[in-house]
Design an enzyme around this catalytic site. Structure first.
Site, PDB file in Angstrom:
ATOM      1  N   ALA A 161      14.105   0.854   7.259  1.00 34.22           N
ATOM      2  CA  ALA A 161      13.421  -0.437   7.384  1.00 34.22           C
ATOM      3  C   ALA A 161      13.459  -1.241   6.084  1.00 34.22           C
ATOM      4  O   ALA A 161      13.489  -2.463   6.104  1.00 34.22           O
ATOM      5  CB  ALA A 161      11.965  -0.219   7.803  1.00 34.22           C
ATOM      6  N   HIS A 185      10.994  -7.414  10.392  1.00 34.34           N
ATOM      7  CA  HIS A 185       9.711  -8.085  10.193  1.00 34.34           C
ATOM      8  C   HIS A 185       9.886  -9.171   9.122  1.00 34.34           C
ATOM      9  O   HIS A 185      10.790  -9.084   8.303  1.00 34.34           O
ATOM     10  CB  HIS A 185       8.666  -7.043   9.747  1.00 34.34           C
ATOM     11  CG  HIS A 185       7.305  -7.614   9.535  1.00 34.34           C
ATOM     12  ND1 HIS A 185       6.797  -7.870   8.278  1.00 34.34           N
ATOM     13  CD2 HIS A 185       6.363  -8.002  10.424  1.00 34.34           C
ATOM     14  CE1 HIS A 185       5.590  -8.390   8.406  1.00 34.34           C
ATOM     15  NE2 HIS A 185       5.300  -8.480   9.685  1.00 34.34           N
ATOM     16  N   THR A 187       8.703  -9.783   6.412  1.00 31.60           N
ATOM     17  CA  THR A 187       8.673  -9.396   5.005  1.00 31.60           C
ATOM     18  C   THR A 187       9.952  -8.688   4.568  1.00 31.60           C
ATOM     19  O   THR A 187      10.125  -8.419   3.379  1.00 31.60           O
ATOM     20  CB  THR A 187       7.509  -8.421   4.744  1.00 31.60           C
ATOM     21  OG1 THR A 187       7.624  -7.336   5.663  1.00 31.60           O
ATOM     22  CG2 THR A 187       6.162  -9.094   4.914  1.00 31.60           C
ATOM     23  N   LYS A 188      10.827  -8.351   5.504  1.00 27.00           N
ATOM     24  CA  LYS A 188      11.973  -7.499   5.165  1.00 27.00           C
ATOM     25  C   LYS A 188      13.193  -8.315   4.696  1.00 27.00           C
ATOM     26  O   LYS A 188      13.186  -9.552   4.758  1.00 27.00           O
ATOM     27  CB  LYS A 188      12.316  -6.619   6.368  1.00 27.00           C
ATOM     28  CG  LYS A 188      11.158  -5.681   6.781  1.00 27.00           C
ATOM     29  CD  LYS A 188      10.956  -4.547   5.806  1.00 27.00           C
ATOM     30  CE  LYS A 188       9.615  -3.839   5.851  1.00 27.00           C
ATOM     31  NZ  LYS A 188       9.144  -3.238   7.060  1.00 27.00           N
ATOM     32  N   THR A 189      14.218  -7.637   4.271  1.00 25.31           N
ATOM     33  CA  THR A 189      15.384  -8.296   3.651  1.00 25.31           C
ATOM     34  C   THR A 189      16.048  -9.290   4.587  1.00 25.31           C
ATOM     35  O   THR A 189      16.406 -10.390   4.187  1.00 25.31           O
ATOM     36  CB  THR A 189      16.404  -7.238   3.167  1.00 25.31           C
ATOM     37  OG1 THR A 189      15.759  -6.431   2.184  1.00 25.31           O
ATOM     38  CG2 THR A 189      17.640  -7.891   2.565  1.00 25.31           C
TER      39      THR A 189
END
Ligand SMILES: *Cc1c(COP(=O)(O)O)cnc(C)c1O
Length: 374
Positions: A161, A185, A187-189
């Site tokens: 993740a 999500h 917030t992810k890369t």
């Protein structure tokens, strides 16, 4: 009033361009009826090509991908799953939902990922899987973990993740284990708002998860509305997949941006008694989340630093709490004190939003410096 009004530097914020908007708009306008899966198929194909794996299934979250994969592996009551004590709850939750027990082992001081020696020591006849979580973009020692898995006949799952862009000896994180799970999500890369991906090279596991992901309706089933078993509903929507297609076209650019942000932190903090994310020889870190861990002989008031950063509009985050310290059905693998039980008092996630300028990063670094020496 919350502090959102003064928050200028979010800890992570995606990079959304005209391309994402164009694809999402197209999906919203045209992606229905016979076209309702077009962007999903395209996103899965593109992700397979990016990762170098045979099969991919887009999901509504990484948690859902893990849940289905673990279900397909047959995890259930009485089974144990070994994972690192330093972790986000999302990795442990599906294990608990399946009635199995997460067994927490300690982490390594450099990668903050699970310690292979402790993994092997924690194996019992009940152990049915090992979950390798690539923390903050740092890579687990996959050679050691896969060798242990092979020796004991135990599958190694990769929770990637946080590891889009990370590469382990030429292979992308998430492509090495029996299956991998990703999160998109916000917030992810790379992001689709909410979303995830299940990936594997195992045709049987793929078929099983495909059936599970479609409410238990097997691929070749011609009877309409006929479930072959009770499955799950963890699908990604076509509109989300459209955003994912655009993000994936830009993945190299996005990973470069993350790496640039990290290198500024590295340059500005190099003289302080702290470690940042590691990148051992042969590994390439996607640096999803720059994280600082103060050397053991030093201490600082983490919450004071967080407050100080907040007063300057900087949103930093706490290092993951040890899962063994929260109210979850699971157990520590040994009674020894763990590094995971003390490291978080000396550690902090630093912001890495794509919108950050060099000046923003310098502001964060100066605040860290002041907090350590005052
Ligand atoms: C974000 C994250 C997840 C959960 O992802 P969702 O898409 O929110 O379900 C799982 N594991 C790790 C390590 C994560 O960082």
């Amino acid at each position: 009033m919350s502090d959102i009004s003064i928050r200028k530097i979010p800890y992570t914020k995606p990079s959304i361009t005209a391309l994402e908007v164009q694809y999402a708009t197209d999906a919203a306008a045209n992606g229905w009826g016979e076209h309702c899966y077009d962007y999903i198929v395209r996103f899965e194909e593109a992700f397979k090509a990016h990762l170098g794996v045979k099969y991919a299934i887009a999901t509504s979250s990484c948690t859902g991908a893990l849940h289905m994969g673990m279900h397909a592996l047959g995890l259930g009551p009485g089974d144990e799953v070994i994972m690192a004590d330093t972790n986000w709850i999302a990795t442990a939750a599906p294990i608990v939902h399946l009635g199995a027990t997460p067994v927490f082992v300690d982490i390594l001081p450099d990668s903050w990922c699970l310690d292979p020696e402790q993994v092997e020591a924690a194996i019992t006849p009940k152990t049915k899987a090992i979950v390798a979580v690539h923390l903050y973009g740092n890579l687990c020692d996959m050679d050691a973990l896969l060798a242990i898995g092979e020796r004991h006949g135990i599958p190694v799952i990769e929770d990637a993740a946080e590891a889009v862009g990370s590469v382990y000896h030429g292979k992308r994180a998430g492509s090495l284990g029996c299956f991998g799970a990703f999160s998109f999500h916000g917030t992810k890369t790379i992001t689709t708002g909410e979303g995830g991906m299940f990936v594997t090279n195992d045709p049987n596991l793929y078929e099983q998860v495909l059936t599970l992901s479609n409410h238990g309706r097997a691929k070749g089933q011609i009877k309409q509305f006929w479930p072959d078993m009770v499955g799950f509903k963890y699908k990604m929507s076509n509109i989300q997949a459209a955003i994912g297609c655009a993000q994936l076209e830009r993945v190299d650019e996005l990973v470069s941006l993350k790496r640039n942000i990290f290198s500024v932190y590295e340059e500005r903090l190099f003289d302080l008694p702290l470690n940042l994310n590691n990148q051992p020889k042969g590994c390439f870190n996607g640096y999803w989340m720059p994280t600082m861990v103060l050397h053991e002989e030093y201490s600082f008031c983490r919450d004071l630093l967080l407050d100080r950063l907040k007063s300057k509009g900087v949103d930093a985050r706490v290092f993951f709490w040890p899962l063994s310290s929260i109210n979850i059905k699971g157990r520590k693998a040994s009674d020894e004190p763990f590094l995971s039980e003390s490291i978080y008092t000396r550690a902090l996630n630093l912001p890495s939003s794509y919108c950050m300028s060099t000046e923003d990063i310098e502001l964060v670094c100066n605040s860290v410096r002041e907090a350590l020496f005052s």
